[in-house]
Motif scaffolding. Structure first.
Motif, PDB file in Angstrom:
ATOM      1  N   MET A   1      32.115  86.415  81.197  1.00  0.00           N
ATOM      2  CA  MET A   1      31.234  87.434  80.619  1.00  0.00           C
ATOM      3  C   MET A   1      31.364  88.774  81.332  1.00  0.00           C
ATOM      4  SD  MET A   1      29.415  86.434  77.988  1.00  0.00           S
ATOM      5  CE  MET A   1      28.054  87.615  78.000  1.00  0.00           C
ATOM      6  N   VAL A   2      32.117  88.822  82.421  1.00  0.00           N
ATOM      7  CA  VAL A   2      32.241  90.082  83.161  1.00  0.00           C
ATOM      8  C   VAL A   2      32.874  91.159  82.292  1.00  0.00           C
ATOM      9  CG1 VAL A   2      33.403  91.212  85.106  1.00  0.00           C
ATOM     10  CG2 VAL A   2      32.206  89.042  85.451  1.00  0.00           C
ATOM     11  N   GLU A   3      33.859  90.784  81.471  1.00  0.00           N
ATOM     12  CA  GLU A   3      34.536  91.799  80.650  1.00  0.00           C
ATOM     13  C   GLU A   3      33.561  92.485  79.688  1.00  0.00           C
ATOM     14  OE1 GLU A   3      36.864  93.857  77.697  1.00  0.00           O
ATOM     15  OE2 GLU A   3      35.508  92.190  77.319  1.00  0.00           O
ATOM     16  N   PRO A   4      32.794  91.771  78.867  1.00  0.00           N
ATOM     17  CA  PRO A   4      31.827  92.492  78.032  1.00  0.00           C
ATOM     18  C   PRO A   4      30.739  93.182  78.854  1.00  0.00           C
ATOM     19  CG  PRO A   4      31.592  90.117  77.747  1.00  0.00           C
ATOM     20  CD  PRO A   4      32.851  90.330  78.512  1.00  0.00           C
ATOM     21  N   LEU A   5      30.290  92.536  79.938  1.00  0.00           N
ATOM     22  CA  LEU A   5      29.280  93.166  80.789  1.00  0.00           C
ATOM     23  C   LEU A   5      29.776  94.502  81.328  1.00  0.00           C
ATOM     24  CD1 LEU A   5      26.594  93.180  82.315  1.00  0.00           C
ATOM     25  CD2 LEU A   5      27.692  91.779  84.097  1.00  0.00           C
ATOM     26  N   ALA A   6      31.064  94.585  81.616  1.00  0.00           N
ATOM     27  CA  ALA A   6      31.637  95.826  82.137  1.00  0.00           C
ATOM     28  C   ALA A   6      31.431  96.983  81.163  1.00  0.00           C
ATOM     29  CB  ALA A   6      33.124  95.636  82.431  1.00  0.00           C
ATOM     30  N   VAL A   7      31.464  96.696  79.862  1.00  0.00           N
ATOM     31  CA  VAL A   7      31.219  97.741  78.873  1.00  0.00           C
ATOM     32  C   VAL A   7      29.799  98.280  79.029  1.00  0.00           C
ATOM     33  CG1 VAL A   7      31.112  98.283  76.412  1.00  0.00           C
ATOM     34  CG2 VAL A   7      32.873  96.711  77.268  1.00  0.00           C
ATOM     35  N   GLY A   8      28.831  97.371  79.160  1.00  0.00           N
ATOM     36  CA  GLY A   8      27.442  97.793  79.318  1.00  0.00           C
ATOM     37  C   GLY A   8      27.209  98.559  80.603  1.00  0.00           C
ATOM     38  N   VAL A   9      27.816  98.117  81.679  1.00  0.00           N
ATOM     39  CA  VAL A   9      27.655  98.803  82.965  1.00  0.00           C
ATOM     40  C   VAL A   9      28.307 100.179  82.927  1.00  0.00           C
ATOM     41  CG1 VAL A   9      28.247  98.694  85.423  1.00  0.00           C
ATOM     42  CG2 VAL A   9      27.390  96.657  84.257  1.00  0.00           C
ATOM     43  N   HIS A  10      29.468 100.266  82.293  1.00  0.00           N
ATOM     44  CA  HIS A  10      30.129 101.571  82.139  1.00  0.00           C
ATOM     45  C   HIS A  10      29.249 102.509  81.313  1.00  0.00           C
ATOM     46  CE1 HIS A  10      33.418 104.369  82.209  1.00  0.00           C
ATOM     47  NE2 HIS A  10      33.674 104.277  80.921  1.00  0.00           N
ATOM     48  N   ALA A  11      28.635 101.994  80.247  1.00  0.00           N
ATOM     49  CA  ALA A  11      27.750 102.808  79.415  1.00  0.00           C
ATOM     50  C   ALA A  11      26.525 103.265  80.200  1.00  0.00           C
ATOM     51  CB  ALA A  11      27.329 102.021  78.176  1.00  0.00           C
ATOM     52  N   ALA A  12      25.935 102.359  80.979  1.00  0.00           N
ATOM     53  CA  ALA A  12      24.764 102.723  81.781  1.00  0.00           C
ATOM     54  C   ALA A  12      25.123 103.771  82.829  1.00  0.00           C
ATOM     55  CB  ALA A  12      24.188 101.470  82.450  1.00  0.00           C
ATOM     56  N   THR A  13      26.324 103.661  83.380  1.00  0.00           N
ATOM     57  CA  THR A  13      26.786 104.652  84.351  1.00  0.00           C
ATOM     58  C   THR A  13      26.944 106.014  83.698  1.00  0.00           C
ATOM     59  OG1 THR A  13      27.944 102.905  85.566  1.00  0.00           O
ATOM     60  CG2 THR A  13      28.586 105.168  86.044  1.00  0.00           C
ATOM     61  N   LYS A  14      27.548 106.050  82.514  1.00  0.00           N
ATOM     62  CA  LYS A  14      27.721 107.302  81.778  1.00  0.00           C
ATOM     63  C   LYS A  14      26.368 107.930  81.422  1.00  0.00           C
ATOM     64  CE  LYS A  14      32.205 108.017  80.657  1.00  0.00           C
ATOM     65  NZ  LYS A  14      32.899 109.327  80.537  1.00  0.00           N
TER      66      LYS A  14
END
Length: 347
Positions: free
Chosen positions: A149-162
Protein backbone atom coordinates in the motif's frame (compact mmCIF):
# COMPACT_ATOMS: atom_id res chain seq x y z
CA UNK A 1 8.11 -17.22 -15.65
CA UNK A 2 4.34 -17.40 -15.04
CA UNK A 3 2.92 -13.87 -15.26
CA UNK A 4 -0.39 -12.03 -15.50
CA UNK A 5 -0.33 -10.75 -19.07
CA UNK A 6 -2.61 -8.19 -20.66
CA UNK A 7 -2.69 -9.59 -24.19
CA UNK A 8 -4.89 -6.77 -25.47
CA UNK A 9 -7.91 -4.81 -24.31
CA UNK A 10 -10.32 -7.09 -22.38
CA UNK A 11 -7.96 -10.06 -22.66
CA UNK A 12 -5.88 -11.33 -19.73
CA UNK A 13 -4.01 -14.58 -19.34
CA UNK A 14 -1.78 -16.34 -16.82
CA UNK A 15 1.08 -17.79 -18.83
CA UNK A 16 4.82 -18.23 -19.04
CA UNK A 17 6.46 -15.04 -20.22
CA UNK A 18 10.16 -14.74 -21.16
CA UNK A 19 10.77 -11.60 -19.08
CA UNK A 20 14.02 -12.95 -17.52
CA UNK A 21 15.92 -12.38 -20.76
CA UNK A 22 15.01 -8.67 -20.64
CA UNK A 23 16.25 -8.10 -17.10
CA UNK A 24 19.99 -8.40 -16.56
CA UNK A 25 21.26 -7.68 -13.04
CA UNK A 26 23.42 -4.56 -12.69
CA UNK A 27 25.96 -3.98 -9.95
CA UNK A 28 23.57 -1.67 -8.07
CA UNK A 29 20.44 -3.76 -8.63
CA UNK A 30 18.62 -6.28 -6.48
CA UNK A 31 16.42 -9.19 -7.49
CA UNK A 32 13.17 -9.39 -5.56
CA UNK A 33 10.75 -12.27 -5.11
CA UNK A 34 7.30 -10.70 -5.20
CA UNK A 35 5.00 -11.31 -2.23
CA UNK A 36 1.96 -8.99 -2.49
CA UNK A 37 0.79 -6.88 -5.44
CA UNK A 38 -2.05 -4.36 -5.33
CA UNK A 39 -4.53 -3.83 -8.16
CA UNK A 40 -4.43 -0.17 -9.16
CA UNK A 41 -7.06 1.74 -11.09
CA UNK A 42 -4.53 2.30 -13.87
CA UNK A 43 -4.00 -1.47 -14.23
CA UNK A 44 -7.76 -1.91 -14.54
CA UNK A 45 -7.99 0.97 -17.02
CA UNK A 46 -5.40 -0.65 -19.28
CA UNK A 47 -7.44 -3.85 -19.08
CA UNK A 48 -10.76 -2.17 -19.92
CA UNK A 49 -9.56 0.53 -22.36
CA UNK A 50 -6.19 -0.61 -23.67
CA UNK A 51 -4.56 2.75 -23.09
CA UNK A 52 -4.23 5.75 -20.78
CA UNK A 53 -3.65 8.98 -22.65
CA UNK A 54 -0.69 8.49 -25.00
CA UNK A 55 0.31 5.17 -23.39
CA UNK A 56 -1.23 2.45 -25.52
CA UNK A 57 -0.89 -1.31 -25.08
CA UNK A 58 0.46 -2.39 -28.47
CA UNK A 59 1.94 -5.74 -27.43
CA UNK A 60 1.39 -8.13 -24.51
CA UNK A 61 2.28 -6.45 -21.20
CA UNK A 62 2.58 -7.72 -17.62
CA UNK A 63 0.42 -5.69 -15.21
CA UNK A 64 1.03 -4.51 -11.65
CA UNK A 65 3.13 -1.82 -9.93
CA UNK A 66 2.13 -1.72 -6.23
CA UNK A 67 4.27 -4.33 -4.53
CA UNK A 68 6.28 -5.79 -1.70
CA UNK A 69 8.66 -8.73 -1.63
CA UNK A 70 11.90 -10.29 -0.44
CA UNK A 71 15.42 -9.63 -1.75
CA UNK A 72 16.86 -12.88 -3.17
CA UNK A 73 19.98 -11.54 -4.94
CA UNK A 74 22.08 -8.37 -4.74
CA UNK A 75 24.51 -6.70 -7.15
CA UNK A 76 28.20 -6.35 -6.32
CA UNK A 77 27.90 -2.67 -5.32
CA UNK A 78 24.67 -2.89 -3.31
CA UNK A 79 25.37 -1.61 0.20
CA UNK A 80 22.09 -1.00 2.05
CA UNK A 81 20.23 -4.23 1.27
CA UNK A 82 20.98 -7.93 1.69
CA UNK A 83 19.41 -11.24 0.74
CA UNK A 84 16.39 -11.90 2.93
CA UNK A 85 15.41 -8.26 3.46
CA UNK A 86 11.71 -7.52 3.23
CA UNK A 87 11.13 -4.54 0.92
CA UNK A 88 8.73 -2.38 -1.02
CA UNK A 89 9.61 -0.81 -4.32
CA UNK A 90 9.06 2.57 -5.95
CA UNK A 91 7.99 1.64 -9.50
CA UNK A 92 9.30 4.59 -11.51
CA UNK A 93 12.94 4.65 -12.64
CA UNK A 94 14.05 8.05 -14.01
CA UNK A 95 17.06 8.92 -16.09
CA UNK A 96 19.61 9.95 -13.42
CA UNK A 97 21.20 12.43 -15.82
CA UNK A 98 18.03 14.21 -16.92
CA UNK A 99 17.51 17.85 -16.00
CA UNK A 100 14.28 17.06 -14.13
CA UNK A 101 15.99 14.38 -12.03
CA UNK A 102 18.96 16.61 -11.26
CA UNK A 103 16.52 19.29 -10.06
CA UNK A 104 14.85 16.75 -7.75
CA UNK A 105 11.70 16.36 -9.83
CA UNK A 106 12.43 12.82 -10.97
CA UNK A 107 8.75 11.87 -11.08
CA UNK A 108 8.19 14.23 -14.01
CA UNK A 109 11.30 13.22 -15.91
CA UNK A 110 9.95 12.60 -19.44
CA UNK A 111 12.22 9.55 -19.68
CA UNK A 112 10.98 7.84 -16.51
CA UNK A 113 10.26 4.12 -16.94
CA UNK A 114 7.28 3.10 -14.82
CA UNK A 115 6.11 -0.46 -14.20
CA UNK A 116 3.01 -1.50 -16.19
CA UNK A 117 3.10 1.64 -18.33
CA UNK A 118 3.64 0.70 -21.98
CA UNK A 119 6.15 -0.41 -23.10
CA UNK A 120 7.44 -1.26 -19.58
CA UNK A 121 6.30 -4.52 -17.99
CA UNK A 122 4.80 -4.66 -14.51
CA UNK A 123 5.43 -7.07 -11.64
CA UNK A 124 2.57 -9.58 -11.45
CA UNK A 125 5.19 -12.33 -11.84
CA UNK A 126 7.53 -14.27 -9.55
CA UNK A 127 10.59 -11.96 -9.53
CA UNK A 128 11.79 -8.55 -10.67
CA UNK A 129 15.15 -6.77 -10.95
CA UNK A 130 15.10 -3.24 -9.51
CA UNK A 131 17.62 -0.53 -8.55
CA UNK A 132 18.67 -0.49 -4.90
CA UNK A 133 17.98 3.28 -4.91
CA UNK A 134 14.26 2.70 -5.39
CA UNK A 135 13.96 -0.32 -3.07
CA UNK A 136 13.15 0.28 0.60
CA UNK A 137 13.69 -2.04 3.55
CA UNK A 138 10.64 -2.71 5.74
CA UNK A 139 10.56 -2.54 9.55
CA UNK A 140 9.54 -5.81 11.19
CA UNK A 141 6.13 -4.43 12.19
CA UNK A 142 5.06 -3.51 8.63
CA UNK A 143 3.38 -6.43 6.86
CA UNK A 144 3.77 -7.29 3.18
CA UNK A 145 0.15 -6.25 2.59
CA UNK A 146 0.71 -2.86 4.22
CA UNK A 147 3.96 -2.44 2.30
CA UNK A 148 2.15 -3.00 -1.00
CA UNK A 149 0.00 0.00 0.00
CA UNK A 150 3.02 2.31 0.17
CA UNK A 151 2.77 3.12 -3.54
CA UNK A 152 -0.80 4.50 -3.42
CA UNK A 153 -0.12 6.06 -0.01
CA UNK A 154 2.80 7.91 -1.57
CA UNK A 155 0.34 9.71 -3.85
CA UNK A 156 -1.62 10.96 -0.84
CA UNK A 157 1.49 12.01 1.05
CA UNK A 158 2.83 13.83 -2.01
CA UNK A 159 -0.53 15.63 -2.34
CA UNK A 160 -0.55 16.58 1.35
CA UNK A 161 2.99 17.90 1.00
CA UNK A 162 2.01 20.01 -2.02
CA UNK A 163 -0.96 21.38 -0.05
CA UNK A 164 1.37 22.79 2.64
CA UNK A 165 -1.00 21.72 5.39
CA UNK A 166 -0.90 23.72 8.61
CA UNK A 167 -1.95 22.30 12.00
CA UNK A 168 -5.70 22.64 12.41
CA UNK A 169 -6.56 22.99 8.72
CA UNK A 170 -9.84 21.60 7.44
CA UNK A 171 -9.60 19.57 4.25
CA UNK A 172 -12.11 18.24 1.76
CA UNK A 173 -11.24 15.12 -0.27
CA UNK A 174 -13.39 14.50 -3.32
CA UNK A 175 -13.53 10.73 -3.86
CA UNK A 176 -13.41 7.79 -1.44
CA UNK A 177 -11.48 5.41 -3.65
CA UNK A 178 -8.00 4.18 -2.66
CA UNK A 179 -6.28 7.46 -3.57
CA UNK A 180 -8.94 9.60 -1.93
CA UNK A 181 -8.77 7.64 1.32
CA UNK A 182 -4.96 7.56 1.52
CA UNK A 183 -5.05 11.32 0.87
CA UNK A 184 -7.47 11.75 3.77
CA UNK A 185 -5.14 9.71 6.00
CA UNK A 186 -2.14 11.76 4.85
CA UNK A 187 -4.01 15.02 5.51
CA UNK A 188 -4.80 13.95 9.06
CA UNK A 189 -1.23 12.80 9.66
CA UNK A 190 0.02 16.16 8.35
CA UNK A 191 -2.06 18.07 10.91
CA UNK A 192 -5.59 18.57 9.61
CA UNK A 193 -8.11 18.79 12.44
CA UNK A 194 -10.96 17.50 10.30
CA UNK A 195 -11.43 16.03 6.84
CA UNK A 196 -14.60 15.82 4.76
CA UNK A 197 -14.74 13.02 2.18
CA UNK A 198 -17.33 12.79 -0.59
CA UNK A 199 -18.37 9.89 -2.80
CA UNK A 200 -21.35 8.10 -4.35
CA UNK A 201 -20.76 4.84 -2.45
CA UNK A 202 -22.09 4.65 1.13
CA UNK A 203 -20.02 1.53 1.86
CA UNK A 204 -16.77 3.35 1.04
CA UNK A 205 -17.91 6.38 3.02
CA UNK A 206 -18.52 4.12 6.02
CA UNK A 207 -14.90 2.96 5.77
CA UNK A 208 -13.79 6.59 5.54
CA UNK A 209 -15.72 7.53 8.68
CA UNK A 210 -13.86 4.88 10.68
CA UNK A 211 -10.42 6.22 9.77
CA UNK A 212 -10.43 9.22 12.11
CA UNK A 213 -12.08 12.65 12.35
CA UNK A 214 -13.58 12.26 8.89
CA UNK A 215 -17.06 13.45 7.91
CA UNK A 216 -18.56 11.48 4.99
CA UNK A 217 -20.70 13.22 2.36
CA UNK A 218 -22.79 11.27 -0.14
CA UNK A 219 -23.05 13.54 -3.16
CA UNK A 220 -26.30 11.89 -4.29
CA UNK A 221 -27.98 13.11 -1.10
CA UNK A 222 -25.97 16.12 0.08
CA UNK A 223 -24.34 19.19 -1.43
CA UNK A 224 -20.69 19.12 -0.32
CA UNK A 225 -20.17 22.88 -0.46
CA UNK A 226 -23.28 23.57 1.63
CA UNK A 227 -22.31 20.91 4.19
CA UNK A 228 -18.75 22.20 4.54
CA UNK A 229 -19.71 25.87 4.70
CA UNK A 230 -22.34 25.11 7.35
CA UNK A 231 -19.80 23.15 9.43
CA UNK A 232 -17.16 25.89 9.21
CA UNK A 233 -19.36 28.93 10.01
CA UNK A 234 -19.41 29.90 6.35
CA UNK A 235 -15.63 29.97 5.98
CA UNK A 236 -14.99 26.78 3.98
CA UNK A 237 -12.16 24.27 3.79
CA UNK A 238 -8.56 25.41 3.69
CA UNK A 239 -7.69 22.62 1.27
CA UNK A 240 -9.64 20.78 -1.43
CA UNK A 241 -8.18 17.58 -2.88
CA UNK A 242 -9.77 16.41 -6.16
CA UNK A 243 -9.31 12.63 -6.32
CA UNK A 244 -12.25 11.46 -8.43
CA UNK A 245 -11.02 11.99 -11.97
CA UNK A 246 -14.56 13.16 -12.74
CA UNK A 247 -14.91 16.31 -14.86
CA UNK A 248 -18.23 17.08 -13.13
CA UNK A 249 -16.63 16.90 -9.68
CA UNK A 250 -13.58 18.86 -10.75
CA UNK A 251 -15.76 21.71 -12.02
CA UNK A 252 -16.87 22.41 -8.42
CA UNK A 253 -13.47 22.51 -6.69
CA UNK A 254 -13.72 26.15 -5.61
CA UNK A 255 -17.26 26.06 -4.16
CA UNK A 256 -16.27 24.72 -0.70
CA UNK A 257 -12.87 26.49 -0.62
CA UNK A 258 -12.15 29.26 1.86
CA UNK A 259 -10.50 32.57 0.89
CA UNK A 260 -6.81 31.99 0.32
CA UNK A 261 -7.34 28.23 0.19
CA UNK A 262 -5.40 25.60 -1.70
CA UNK A 263 -6.60 23.09 -4.28
CA UNK A 264 -4.63 19.97 -5.20
CA UNK A 265 -5.66 18.14 -8.36
CA UNK A 266 -4.88 14.42 -8.03
CA UNK A 267 -7.40 12.54 -10.16
CA UNK A 268 -6.36 11.98 -13.75
CA UNK A 269 -8.76 13.65 -16.16
CA UNK A 270 -9.37 12.00 -19.52
CA UNK A 271 -10.52 15.28 -21.08
CA UNK A 272 -10.28 19.04 -20.41
CA UNK A 273 -12.27 20.19 -17.40
CA UNK A 274 -14.33 23.33 -16.71
CA UNK A 275 -12.31 25.78 -14.62
CA UNK A 276 -14.05 28.71 -12.90
CA UNK A 277 -11.30 31.33 -13.09
CA UNK A 278 -13.51 33.93 -11.43
CA UNK A 279 -14.18 31.73 -8.40
CA UNK A 280 -10.46 31.03 -8.14
CA UNK A 281 -9.59 34.71 -8.46
CA UNK A 282 -11.86 36.09 -5.75
CA UNK A 283 -10.45 33.53 -3.32
CA UNK A 284 -6.84 34.01 -4.48
CA UNK A 285 -6.86 30.23 -4.62
CA UNK A 286 -3.58 28.41 -5.11
CA UNK A 287 -3.93 25.40 -7.41
CA UNK A 288 -1.40 22.57 -7.42
CA UNK A 289 -1.15 19.52 -9.66
CA UNK A 290 0.61 16.29 -8.79
CA UNK A 291 1.94 13.46 -10.91
CA UNK A 292 2.61 10.32 -8.90
CA UNK A 293 5.11 11.27 -6.15
CA UNK A 294 8.73 12.00 -5.34
CA UNK A 295 10.91 11.58 -2.22
CA UNK A 296 8.11 10.17 -0.03
CA UNK A 297 8.48 6.37 0.09
CA UNK A 298 10.71 6.39 3.23
CA UNK A 299 8.24 8.76 4.93
CA UNK A 300 5.35 6.43 4.12
CA UNK A 301 7.16 3.38 5.48
CA UNK A 302 8.04 5.30 8.66
CA UNK A 303 4.43 6.38 9.20
CA UNK A 304 3.14 2.84 8.75
CA UNK A 305 5.71 1.61 11.25
CA UNK A 306 4.92 4.30 13.83
CA UNK A 307 1.17 3.81 13.53
CA UNK A 308 0.53 7.42 12.51
CA UNK A 309 -1.17 6.03 9.39
CA UNK A 310 -3.09 2.74 9.28
CA UNK A 311 -3.88 1.45 5.79
CA UNK A 312 -5.16 -1.97 6.85
CA UNK A 313 -8.87 -0.94 6.76
CA UNK A 314 -8.46 -0.05 3.08
CA UNK A 315 -7.45 -3.58 2.06
CA UNK A 316 -10.86 -5.07 1.39
CA UNK A 317 -10.09 -8.22 -0.61
CA UNK A 318 -7.11 -10.51 -1.32
CA UNK A 319 -6.84 -13.03 -4.16
CA UNK A 320 -4.42 -15.86 -4.86
CA UNK A 321 -2.18 -15.34 -7.91
CA UNK A 322 -3.95 -18.21 -9.70
CA UNK A 323 -7.19 -16.22 -9.36
CA UNK A 324 -5.70 -12.96 -10.65
CA UNK A 325 -7.66 -12.93 -13.92
CA UNK A 326 -10.89 -13.20 -11.94
CA UNK A 327 -9.58 -10.54 -9.56
CA UNK A 328 -9.25 -8.09 -12.44
CA UNK A 329 -12.69 -8.97 -13.76
CA UNK A 330 -14.14 -8.20 -10.33
CA UNK A 331 -12.11 -5.00 -9.99
CA UNK A 332 -13.34 -3.85 -13.42
CA UNK A 333 -16.93 -4.24 -12.24
CA UNK A 334 -16.24 -1.63 -9.50
CA UNK A 335 -18.11 -3.45 -6.71
CA UNK A 336 -19.48 -1.21 -3.98
CA UNK A 337 -17.51 -1.18 -0.76
CA UNK A 338 -14.26 -2.42 -2.24
CA UNK A 339 -11.34 -0.06 -1.82
CA UNK A 340 -8.07 -1.91 -2.43
CA UNK A 341 -7.83 -5.43 -3.82
CA UNK A 342 -4.50 -7.24 -3.58
CA UNK A 343 -2.99 -10.38 -5.06
CA UNK A 344 -0.88 -12.73 -2.93
CA UNK A 345 1.96 -14.22 -4.97
CA UNK A 346 3.06 -17.88 -4.59
CA UNK A 347 5.74 -18.37 -1.92
Amino acid sequence: MKSLVLEEKHSLSLRDFPIEREEAMGSRDVRIKLHTVGICGSDVHYYTHGQIGPFKVERPMILGHEASGIVIEVGSQVAALKVGDRVCMEPGIPDPNSRATRLGMYNIDPAVRFWATPPVHGILRPTVVHPETFTFKLPDNVSFAEAAMVEPLAVGVHAATKAQIRPGDVAFVMGAGPIGLVTALAALAAGCSRVFVSDLDDAKLEIAARLGPITPINVTKQNPAKEILAATDGWGAEIVFEATGSPKAAASIFEPLCPGGRVVLIGGQSQPIAYDAGAAMVREARVENIFRYAHVFPRCVAMLSSGSIDVKPLITRTFAFDDSVRAFEIAASAPKGDVKMQIAMPQ
